[in-house]
Design a protein around this motif. Structure first.
Motif, PDB file in Angstrom:
ATOM      1  N   GLY A  37     -70.391 -28.927   6.242  1.00 29.51           N
ATOM      2  CA  GLY A  37     -70.401 -27.669   6.689  1.00 29.51           C
ATOM      3  C   GLY A  37     -72.127 -27.351   6.952  1.00 29.51           C
ATOM      4  N   HIS A  38     -72.839 -27.571   6.042  1.00 27.34           N
ATOM      5  CA  HIS A  38     -74.334 -26.904   6.291  1.00 27.34           C
ATOM      6  C   HIS A  38     -75.006 -27.695   7.883  1.00 27.34           C
ATOM      7  N   ILE A  39     -74.641 -29.033   7.864  1.00 21.25           N
ATOM      8  CA  ILE A  39     -75.256 -29.927   8.926  1.00 21.25           C
ATOM      9  C   ILE A  39     -74.578 -29.566  10.248  1.00 21.25           C
ATOM     10  N   GLY A  40     -73.170 -29.360  10.263  1.00 24.70           N
ATOM     11  CA  GLY A  40     -72.306 -29.254  11.311  1.00 24.70           C
ATOM     12  C   GLY A  40     -71.962 -30.356  12.065  1.00 24.70           C
ATOM     13  N   ILE A  41     -71.509 -31.458  11.128  1.00 24.55           N
ATOM     14  CA  ILE A  41     -70.849 -32.589  11.590  1.00 24.55           C
ATOM     15  C   ILE A  41     -69.725 -32.976  10.684  1.00 24.55           C
ATOM     16  N   THR A  42     -68.956 -33.810  11.014  1.00 25.02           N
ATOM     17  CA  THR A  42     -67.529 -34.177  10.364  1.00 25.02           C
ATOM     18  C   THR A  42     -67.735 -34.665   9.005  1.00 25.02           C
ATOM     19  N   GLU A  43     -67.017 -34.513   8.102  1.00 30.00           N
ATOM     20  CA  GLU A  43     -66.968 -35.082   6.605  1.00 30.00           C
ATOM     21  C   GLU A  43     -67.237 -36.821   6.916  1.00 30.00           C
ATOM     22  N   ARG A  44     -66.463 -37.370   8.039  1.00 30.60           N
ATOM     23  CA  ARG A  44     -66.502 -38.651   8.097  1.00 30.60           C
ATOM     24  C   ARG A  44     -67.872 -39.178   8.568  1.00 30.60           C
ATOM     25  N   GLY A  45     -68.484 -38.313   9.319  1.00 31.63           N
ATOM     26  CA  GLY A  45     -69.929 -38.553   9.784  1.00 31.63           C
ATOM     27  C   GLY A  45     -70.737 -38.548   8.627  1.00 31.63           C
ATOM     28  N   VAL A  46     -70.693 -37.541   7.652  1.00 30.94           N
ATOM     29  CA  VAL A  46     -71.511 -37.459   6.500  1.00 30.94           C
ATOM     30  C   VAL A  46     -71.146 -38.640   5.437  1.00 30.94           C
ATOM     31  N   GLN A  47     -69.870 -39.290   5.557  1.00 32.18           N
ATOM     32  CA  GLN A  47     -69.735 -40.252   4.749  1.00 32.18           C
ATOM     33  C   GLN A  47     -70.586 -41.563   4.977  1.00 32.18           C
ATOM     34  N   LYS A  48     -70.699 -41.704   6.501  1.00 33.86           N
ATOM     35  CA  LYS A  48     -71.054 -42.968   7.260  1.00 33.86           C
ATOM     36  C   LYS A  48     -72.688 -42.766   7.067  1.00 33.86           C
ATOM     37  N   ILE A  49     -73.329 -41.642   7.140  1.00 31.01           N
ATOM     38  CA  ILE A  49     -74.618 -41.431   6.762  1.00 31.01           C
ATOM     39  C   ILE A  49     -74.819 -41.817   5.458  1.00 31.01           C
ATOM     40  N   LEU A  50     -74.160 -41.300   4.356  1.00 29.30           N
ATOM     41  CA  LEU A  50     -74.434 -41.545   2.929  1.00 29.30           C
ATOM     42  C   LEU A  50     -74.282 -43.192   2.751  1.00 29.30           C
ATOM     43  N   ALA A  51     -73.474 -43.830   3.426  1.00 30.48           N
ATOM     44  CA  ALA A  51     -73.317 -45.069   3.250  1.00 30.48           C
ATOM     45  C   ALA A  51     -74.697 -45.857   3.763  1.00 30.48           C
ATOM     46  N   ASP A  52     -75.216 -45.401   4.743  1.00 28.55           N
ATOM     47  CA  ASP A  52     -76.307 -45.883   5.428  1.00 28.55           C
ATOM     48  C   ASP A  52     -77.468 -45.667   4.578  1.00 28.55           C
ATOM     49  N   LEU A  53     -77.727 -44.336   4.124  1.00 30.60           N
ATOM     50  CA  LEU A  53     -78.738 -44.280   3.318  1.00 30.60           C
ATOM     51  C   LEU A  53     -78.703 -44.732   2.017  1.00 30.60           C
ATOM     52  N   HIS A  54     -77.513 -45.027   1.342  1.00 30.82           N
ATOM     53  CA  HIS A  54     -77.470 -45.981   0.060  1.00 30.82           C
ATOM     54  C   HIS A  54     -77.538 -47.359   0.339  1.00 30.82           C
ATOM     55  N   GLN A  55     -77.136 -48.095   1.504  1.00 26.99           N
ATOM     56  CA  GLN A  55     -77.533 -49.299   1.636  1.00 26.99           C
ATOM     57  C   GLN A  55     -78.861 -49.389   2.010  1.00 26.99           C
ATOM     58  N   ALA A  56     -79.572 -48.582   2.636  1.00 21.94           N
ATOM     59  CA  ALA A  56     -80.988 -48.664   2.882  1.00 21.94           C
ATOM     60  C   ALA A  56     -81.912 -48.316   1.618  1.00 21.94           C
ATOM     61  N   GLY A  57     -81.543 -47.759   0.681  1.00 23.94           N
ATOM     62  CA  GLY A  57     -81.889 -47.771  -0.548  1.00 23.94           C
ATOM     63  C   GLY A  57     -82.818 -46.359  -0.733  1.00 23.94           C
ATOM     64  N   TYR A  58     -82.392 -45.368   0.079  1.00 22.23           N
ATOM     65  CA  TYR A  58     -82.851 -44.034   0.189  1.00 22.23           C
ATOM     66  C   TYR A  58     -82.120 -43.208  -1.023  1.00 22.23           C
ATOM     67  N   LEU A  59     -80.975 -43.567  -1.565  1.00 21.96           N
ATOM     68  CA  LEU A  59     -80.266 -42.878  -2.285  1.00 21.96           C
ATOM     69  C   LEU A  59     -79.645 -43.704  -3.070  1.00 21.96           C
ATOM     70  N   THR A  60     -79.084 -43.326  -4.545  1.00 21.09           N
ATOM     71  CA  THR A  60     -78.159 -43.747  -5.074  1.00 21.09           C
ATOM     72  C   THR A  60     -77.018 -42.805  -5.481  1.00 21.09           C
ATOM     73  N   ARG A  61     -75.919 -43.203  -5.864  1.00 22.04           N
ATOM     74  CA  ARG A  61     -74.707 -42.110  -6.229  1.00 22.04           C
ATOM     75  C   ARG A  61     -74.343 -42.775  -7.447  1.00 22.04           C
ATOM     76  N   GLU A  62     -73.945 -41.741  -8.301  1.00 23.32           N
ATOM     77  CA  GLU A  62     -73.519 -41.984  -9.677  1.00 23.32           C
ATOM     78  C   GLU A  62     -72.153 -41.102  -9.830  1.00 23.32           C
ATOM     79  N   ARG A  63     -71.021 -41.543  -9.985  1.00 29.14           N
ATOM     80  CA  ARG A  63     -69.653 -40.779 -10.336  1.00 29.14           C
ATOM     81  C   ARG A  63     -69.794 -39.849 -11.665  1.00 29.14           C
ATOM     82  N   VAL A  64     -69.684 -38.810 -11.625  1.00 24.34           N
ATOM     83  CA  VAL A  64     -69.662 -37.888 -12.629  1.00 24.34           C
ATOM     84  C   VAL A  64     -68.499 -37.173 -12.660  1.00 24.34           C
TER      85      VAL A  64
END
Length: 104
Positions: A37-64
């Motif tokens: 919503g903030h960026i103006g793209i689809t949720e699927r687009g955000v999921q793809k970007i998060l996967a890219d950023l995670h794979q490249a080492g820019y972010l980590t995710r922790e399930r809470v």
């Protein structure tokens, strides 16, 4: 009235990947729906970007519980050769007020 004022811009200076990084720096517990919503793209687009950023080492995710908590690697360097020596921290510092940024 100016015709160009009626049309949305066809390009921007920041990529969607950069925008996702900035939004996560502002709120590391943001939901995919909120990021989209903030960026103006689809949720699927955000999921793809998060996967890219995670794979490249820019972010980590922790399930809470039922949510994800994201941590940014602000010392990771930009990917393009002209900026490869610079950390992404510079981008975050430019767009995120230090008082609003969560520690990551």
């Amino acid at each position: 009235m100016n015709a160009s004022a009626d049309r949305p811009p066809t390009w921007t200076f920041l990529t969607h990947h950069a925008r996702v990084l900035v939004e996560i720096a502002r709120d590391p517990e943001a939901r995919v729906r909120d990021l989209a919503g903030h960026i103006g793209i689809t949720e699927r687009g955000v999921q793809k970007i998060l996967a890219d950023l995670h794979q490249a080492g820019y972010l980590t995710r922790e399930r809470v519980g039922r949510r994800n908590h994201y941590s940014l690697n602000l010392d990771a360097h930009f990917r393009h050769p002209t900026e490869a020596g610079l950390p992404v921290r510079l981008l975050i510092d430019l767009f995120v007020d230090r008082d609003r940024r969560h520690p990551t």
